[in-house]
Scaffold this active site. Structure first.
Site, PDB file in Angstrom:
ATOM      1  N   SER A 128       0.831  -1.195   0.000  1.00 32.53           N
ATOM      2  CA  SER A 128       0.000   0.000   0.000  1.00 32.53           C
ATOM      3  C   SER A 128       0.876   1.260   0.000  1.00 32.53           C
ATOM      4  CB  SER A 128      -0.975  -0.051   1.182  1.00 32.53           C
ATOM      5  OG  SER A 128      -1.991   0.915   1.056  1.00 32.53           O
ATOM      6  N   ASP A 284      -8.448  -5.539  -5.816  1.00 32.16           N
ATOM      7  CA  ASP A 284      -8.172  -4.270  -5.151  1.00 32.16           C
ATOM      8  C   ASP A 284      -8.913  -3.155  -5.876  1.00 32.16           C
ATOM      9  OD1 ASP A 284      -7.037  -2.007  -3.900  1.00 32.16           O
ATOM     10  OD2 ASP A 284      -5.074  -2.955  -3.742  1.00 32.16           O
ATOM     11  N   HIS A 313      -8.040  -4.946  -1.274  1.00 36.01           N
ATOM     12  CA  HIS A 313      -6.741  -4.400  -0.904  1.00 36.01           C
ATOM     13  C   HIS A 313      -6.084  -5.212   0.216  1.00 36.01           C
ATOM     14  CE1 HIS A 313      -3.661  -1.370  -0.774  1.00 36.01           C
ATOM     15  NE2 HIS A 313      -3.895  -1.069   0.491  1.00 36.01           N
TER      16      HIS A 313
END
Length: 342
Positions: A128, A284, A313
């Site tokens: 991320s 995601d 995600h």
């Protein structure tokens, strides 16, 4: 207790000039290490933190049977600016506004050089916002990075991703406690509750909810309980000013956003000499497979390995779902230990 050496500390950076031209006064980076630095300093894996995370939140994947093996690697986790442990609005009264990934990785470069004399990284591993920092490392310091693992991240924050971030910013800005410039007179409890519920709709996929995994796998008795315990309470642990600051960092993510590349993303990607493992989550919603696929033609040496998962995600940080954790572990371990294409 762990079966391998660990250490923690705080690295004082002094008054830190930022990419924006402002100064972060009395800047500091909190850090933790796992494992032992080799005599040749050639076994270093840098592991930057992600949005709202502090280093304890991400240590689950470190272990002899984990994604990152501390018996083989010297793993350095630098806490990102804005996360409440390193310099953040919550501990810095004169917070200067935007602090970028560029600022973070330049501070991290000083950290590893001045504390341990490290000049070369075997790998940078990130998920991320940690992946955004990893990408910046590869683009800004190509001579120092051999491998980079980009898990659910991209070289530039996509426009649709930014729509998500702008929505979260607007929720915090609408709070009665908001007094401008990312600051609050008190913690905005109602806005943080809404913040968590919005996040829950983006971080996990439609397929995750269709499969009812919030109940069958995570054990929530109903949706409202899940939203409260997994999302509202998660973000209530962090000061709103810190959350807002890191949203700004995320929104500005772009490896070409500097004088070296002048916004030319293709040129920035082409400057990377490290071997890259791109691991987007198949479902995601904001770091898309398509983003990494578009980067691939501009990279010299990169492998695209989407994570086959309906966890959105969270597929890139699968602390609660063993199948995704196994895929991550096997793929990353093979990449870190390889010298040729997987």
């Amino acid at each position: 207790m762990t079966g391998w050496p660990t250490a923690t500390g705080t690295f004082e950076l002094g008054d830190l000039p930022l990419q924006s031209g402002a100064v972060l006064p009395g800047a500091h980076l909190r850090w933790k290490t796992h494992g032992t630095l080799s005599p040749r300093r050639d076994n270093v894996v840098l592991y930057p933190t992600s949005y709202a995370a502090q280093h304890p939140d991400l240590e689950w994947l470190i272990g002899p049977d984990g994604v990152l093996d501390p018996e083989q690697w010297f793993i350095v986790i630098p806490d990102m600016f804005g996360n409440g442990l390193s310099s953040s609005p919550s501990n810095t009264p004169d917070w200067p506004g935007l602090v970028t990934a560029w600022d973070n990785v330049h501070a991290q470069r000083r950290l590893i050089a001045e504390i341990w004399g490290i000049e070369h990284l075997h790998a940078v591993y990130g998920w991320s916002m940690g992946a955004q920092q990893a990408y910046h490392w590869a683009a800004l310091f190509p001579e120092q990075v051999a491998r980079t693992v980009i898990t659910c991240g991209s070289a530039r924050t996509a426009t649709h991703n930014r729509v998500f971030l702008k929505g979260l910013m607007a929720v915090l800005e609408a709070a009665p406690e908001y007094r401008g410039a990312g600051r609050f007179s008190a913690e905005p409890a109602a806005s943080l509750r809404a913040f968590g519920r919005i996040y829950a709709g983006w971080a996990l996929s439609q397929d995750f909810y269709r499969a009812d995994l919030h109940r069958t796998t995570l054990g929530a008795p109903d949706l409202d309980t899940f939203l409260r315990t997994d999302w509202e309470e998660r973000f209530a642990r962090r000061p709103a000013a810190d959350l807002y600051a890191q949203l700004c960092t995320w929104d500005a993510g772009d490896i070409s956003r500097n004088p070296g590349f002048d916004g030319d993303l293709a040129r920035a990607l082409g400057a990377i000499t490290a071997r890259l493992l791109l691991m987007p989550g198949e479902t995601d919603l904001y770091f898309r497979v398509a983003d990494n696929a578009a980067e691939l033609p501009h990279l010299r040496d990169a492998i695209l390995r989407p994570i086959p998962s309906i966890w959105g995600h969270r597929a890139g940080n699968p602390s609660t779902h063993p199948a995704d954790a196994a895929f991550l572990r096997d793929t990353v371990r093979a990449f870190l230990g390889s010298s040729e294409d997987m």
